[in-house]
Design a protein around this motif. Structure first.
Motif, PDB file in Angstrom:
ATOM      1  N   LEU A 101     101.744 -21.022  -1.339  1.00 45.72           N
ATOM      2  CA  LEU A 101     100.850 -20.876  -0.195  1.00 45.72           C
ATOM      3  C   LEU A 101     101.544 -21.065   1.142  1.00 45.72           C
ATOM      4  N   THR A 102     102.840 -20.916   1.190  1.00 49.18           N
ATOM      5  CA  THR A 102     103.557 -21.056   2.452  1.00 49.18           C
ATOM      6  C   THR A 102     103.045 -20.003   3.439  1.00 49.18           C
ATOM      7  N   GLY A 103     102.655 -20.432   4.618  1.00 50.29           N
ATOM      8  CA  GLY A 103     102.167 -19.519   5.649  1.00 50.29           C
ATOM      9  C   GLY A 103     100.689 -19.168   5.515  1.00 50.29           C
ATOM     10  N   ILE A 104      99.961 -19.864   4.630  1.00 52.51           N
ATOM     11  CA  ILE A 104      98.536 -19.602   4.406  1.00 52.51           C
ATOM     12  C   ILE A 104      97.710 -20.746   4.987  1.00 52.51           C
ATOM     13  N   GLU A 127     100.368 -17.928  14.281  1.00 55.58           N
ATOM     14  CA  GLU A 127     101.630 -18.403  14.858  1.00 55.58           C
ATOM     15  C   GLU A 127     101.349 -19.229  16.098  1.00 55.58           C
ATOM     16  N   VAL A 128     101.938 -20.397  16.142  1.00 52.89           N
ATOM     17  CA  VAL A 128     101.802 -21.259  17.312  1.00 52.89           C
ATOM     18  C   VAL A 128     103.018 -20.995  18.185  1.00 52.89           C
ATOM     19  N   LYS A 129     102.745 -20.345  19.300  1.00 44.54           N
ATOM     20  CA  LYS A 129     103.841 -20.044  20.223  1.00 44.54           C
ATOM     21  C   LYS A 129     104.136 -21.283  21.050  1.00 44.54           C
ATOM     22  N   PRO A 130     105.413 -21.588  21.216  1.00 44.82           N
ATOM     23  CA  PRO A 130     105.744 -22.769  21.990  1.00 44.82           C
ATOM     24  C   PRO A 130     105.257 -22.623  23.438  1.00 44.82           C
ATOM     25  N   GLU A 131     104.691 -23.700  23.915  1.00 40.61           N
ATOM     26  CA  GLU A 131     104.158 -23.689  25.270  1.00 40.61           C
ATOM     27  C   GLU A 131     105.314 -23.785  26.249  1.00 40.61           C
ATOM     28  N   THR A 132     105.271 -22.952  27.257  1.00 42.35           N
ATOM     29  CA  THR A 132     106.338 -22.998  28.275  1.00 42.35           C
ATOM     30  C   THR A 132     105.788 -23.692  29.522  1.00 42.35           C
ATOM     31  N   LYS A 133     106.612 -24.562  30.065  1.00 39.85           N
ATOM     32  CA  LYS A 133     106.231 -25.304  31.264  1.00 39.85           C
ATOM     33  C   LYS A 133     107.370 -25.194  32.261  1.00 39.85           C
ATOM     34  N   ARG A 134     107.004 -25.248  33.501  1.00 43.84           N
ATOM     35  CA  ARG A 134     108.020 -25.307  34.552  1.00 43.84           C
ATOM     36  C   ARG A 134     108.025 -26.711  35.104  1.00 43.84           C
TER      37      ARG A 134
END
Length: 138
Positions: A101-104, A127-134
């Motif tokens: 169940l990897t990815g489920i 998919e959890v996209k990494p949050e970008t911060k300045r």
């Protein structure tokens, strides 16, 4: 050298013409398992497992860690019946397969059993996209 040849050496018994017929015809483990199809539908996988002759209560789905364990069991009839079978080919026993169940998203898996086919909807993890911060420079 004999291991490289595509043929097996077997001893045939003239008194039992159908000795290991099922294994010879269908393959070693064909009768000890069940067939499954898995489709990728973009946001989810759909798995269909052939389980004819089972009641819904005879099928169990367990998630253990990253594995889905599908178990189906035919229960033997009680010995109280005094039927006089001439031939009995239907088998009783349990069948079990495991799936990764990897990815489920395991919290949203759904299952339906209809006409001998168990259908599982296995939604993919978002998919959890990494949050970008300045960062501000002081």
């Amino acid at each position: 050298m004999f291991g490289l040849t595509p043929f097996e050496r077997k001893s045939y018994d003239l008194f039992n013409a159908f000795h290991d017929f099922e294994n010879d015809f269908f393959g070693e483990n064909a009768l000890q398992s069940f067939k499954t199809d898995i489709k990728d539908e973009g946001d989810k996988y759909v798995m269909e497992a052939e389980l004819p002759g089972f009641d819904k209560d005879d099928i169990k789905l367990d998630i253990s860690g990253n594995d889905l364990v599908l178990t189906a069991e035919h229960k033997a009839e009680t010995e109280d019946k005094k039927d006089k079978y001439i031939r009995r080919e239907r088998t009783y026993g349990s069948y079990q397969r495991s799936f990764d169940l990897t990815g489920i998203d395991t919290n949203n898996i759904t299952a339906e059993y209809k006409n001998g086919i168990l259908t599982l909807d296995l939604p993919k993890m978002q998919e959890v996209k990494p949050e970008t911060k300045r960062l501000e420079i002081k």
